[in-house]
Scaffold this motif. Structure first.
Motif, short mmCIF file in Angstrom:
data_model
loop_
_atom_site.label_atom_id
_atom_site.label_comp_id
_atom_site.label_asym_id
_atom_site.label_seq_id
_atom_site.Cartn_x
_atom_site.Cartn_y
_atom_site.Cartn_z
N ALA A 1 -34.80 38.83 -0.11
CA ALA A 1 -33.61 38.83 -0.96
C ALA A 1 -32.66 37.70 -0.57
O ALA A 1 -32.07 37.04 -1.44
CB ALA A 1 -32.90 40.18 -0.86
N ALA A 2 -32.48 37.49 0.73
CA ALA A 2 -31.58 36.43 1.18
C ALA A 2 -32.09 35.06 0.75
O ALA A 2 -31.31 34.20 0.32
CB ALA A 2 -31.42 36.49 2.70
N VAL B 1 -21.25 41.32 -2.82
CA VAL B 1 -22.69 41.19 -2.93
C VAL B 1 -23.25 42.59 -3.18
O VAL B 1 -22.88 43.55 -2.50
CB VAL B 1 -23.32 40.61 -1.65
N PHE B 2 -24.13 42.71 -4.16
CA PHE B 2 -24.83 43.95 -4.43
C PHE B 2 -26.33 43.71 -4.24
O PHE B 2 -26.90 42.83 -4.87
CB PHE B 2 -24.57 44.42 -5.87
N HIS B 3 -26.93 44.50 -3.36
CA HIS B 3 -28.36 44.35 -3.07
C HIS B 3 -29.08 45.63 -3.47
O HIS B 3 -28.73 46.72 -3.03
CB HIS B 3 -28.58 44.07 -1.58
N THR C 1 -28.67 40.76 -5.61
CA THR C 1 -30.00 40.45 -5.09
C THR C 1 -30.91 41.67 -5.16
O THR C 1 -30.46 42.80 -5.27
CB THR C 1 -29.94 39.95 -3.63
N THR C 2 -32.21 41.39 -5.06
CA THR C 2 -33.21 42.45 -4.98
C THR C 2 -34.23 42.08 -3.92
O THR C 2 -34.44 40.90 -3.63
CB THR C 2 -33.96 42.66 -6.32
N GLY C 3 -34.87 43.09 -3.35
CA GLY C 3 -35.93 42.83 -2.39
C GLY C 3 -36.76 44.07 -2.13
O GLY C 3 -36.21 45.15 -1.92
N LEU D 1 -29.24 36.79 -8.68
CA LEU D 1 -28.47 36.25 -9.82
C LEU D 1 -27.02 36.10 -9.40
O LEU D 1 -26.45 37.00 -8.76
CB LEU D 1 -28.60 37.18 -11.03
N VAL D 2 -26.42 34.97 -9.76
CA VAL D 2 -24.99 34.72 -9.54
C VAL D 2 -24.24 35.02 -10.83
O VAL D 2 -24.50 34.42 -11.87
CB VAL D 2 -24.73 33.27 -9.10
N LEU D 3 -23.31 35.97 -10.73
CA LEU D 3 -22.47 36.37 -11.87
C LEU D 3 -21.08 35.76 -11.66
O LEU D 3 -20.48 35.91 -10.60
CB LEU D 3 -22.37 37.89 -11.91
#
Length: 335
Positions: free
Chosen positions: A52-53, A74-76, A135-137, A162-164
């Motif tokens: 994710a990073a 940041v939302f992961h 992010t996702t992972g 994704l950058v919002l």
């Protein structure tokens, strides 16, 4: 709605083909034929938070050079184990992307995680000075799950991001909607609770048990279909478009039959305008299919200025978050 997508990124490991999985006795030929998934991304060393990073760094690189504002959060999101017990992965992702002092949050909403995180993230974007990283992972090699026999999917490893932004980006978000029907949550646990030490999850057996004891299959899928249709209608209406106006649609990656059903019956777009051809080479990336699909459109030059693109999530519970984007630039001017 002054919300923009300023960058997307992925970290997708090497693929293992269905043929290789069959040869290794991890998959069977008949399931491979029915599922239609050609390969799945498989990671053997890096953990999901690391993936994710890396994806987040890629999204930030794509967004560089734009005035996107200051990162507020940041939302992961993820589905499975992140690399340590009793630990939140989001602070690790934040530390290795936007820094030490940006608040971070883990989002666990199954396969709707990334899209649900967008819904949460937009609350932090109150104007042009604000930005959020989502992010996702995931890495599906835990003993409690069988990658090639996932929940109506082949489970795959990887990260996406994704950058919002409230200031600028290559695409504007025309609409963003979340709807839910919590009466459907029991399907994902077979209608029963169980202890932590369990054998590999048998998704089909749980589903059959739930339908036999709690909610008949036809009623269950009728409620899901109604939720799906209502969610799609709302997000398209809020964007001021119809399905015919969509250049591309990026739903959750499943199997060939379900991908065709989603495209034909619900989205009413040709399957060629969905992410299926790409997704059948990656497998189902947990919460990351939508961001990875968008990244693929950008980096392969397929998305053009003026295109409307639907991102469609959906996770057991059952919750659906969807968004319509309008491309403000051609792909070659972004990546």
């Amino acid at each position: 709605m002054n919300l923009y997508v300023a960058g997307v990124g992925t970290c997708l490991p090497d693929r293992q083909t269905a043929e290789e999985a069959i040869a290794a006795n991890r998959y069977d030929a008949e399931s491979a034929r029915v599922d239609g998934v050609r390969s799945a991304c498989v990671e053997t060393e890096r953990y999901p938070a690391e993936l994710a990073a890396i994806a987040g760094q890629g999204a930030l690189a794509m967004a560089s050079g734009r005035d996107i504002g200051t990162f507020r959060a940041v939302f992961h999101s993820y589905v499975d184990y992140q690399g340590a017990h009793y630990w939140q992965a989001a602070p690790y992702v934040a530390l290795h992307t936007v820094g030490r002092q940006v608040p971070s949050f883990d989002v666990v909403q199954e396969c709707n995680g990334a899209m649900g995180a967008l819904e949460l993230g937009r609350r932090f974007v109150t104007g042009p000075d604000d930005a959020v990283l989502v992010t996702t992972g995931d890495r599906f090699d835990s003993p409690w799950v069988s990658r090639w026999y996932g929940d109506q999917s082949v489970l795959a490893d990887g990260g996406s991001a994704l950058v919002l932004s409230g200031a600028s980006g290559f695409a504007r978000i025309l609409s963003l909607s979340t709807m839910a029907d919590n009466s459907l949550e029991g399907e994902a646990r077979g209608g029963e609770f169980a202890g932590a030490q369990q054998p590999p999850v048998d998704f089909d057996a749980m589903r059959k048990r739930f339908h036999a004891k709690d909610l008949p299959m036809l009623e269950h899928y009728g409620r899901m279909a109604a939720l799906f249709s209502s969610s799609l209608r709302r997000v398209l209406d809020e964007a001021g478009i119809t399905a015919a106006d969509l250049a591309f649609a990026i739903p959750v990656v499943t199997t060939a039959a379900r991908a065709a059903d989603i495209a034909d019956r619900f989205l009413q777009v040709p399957i060629e305008r969905t992410n299926w051809e790409f997704g059948r080479t990656t497998g189902h990336l947990g919460t990351g299919d939508q961001f990875a699909g968008l990244h693929h459109l950008i980096t392969t030059g397929k998305a053009r200025k003026g295109d409307r693109i639907l991102l469609l999530g959906g996770g057991t519970g059952y919750t659906i978050t969807s968004a319509v984007l309008e491309m403000l630039e051609d792909s070659e001017d972004i990546a």
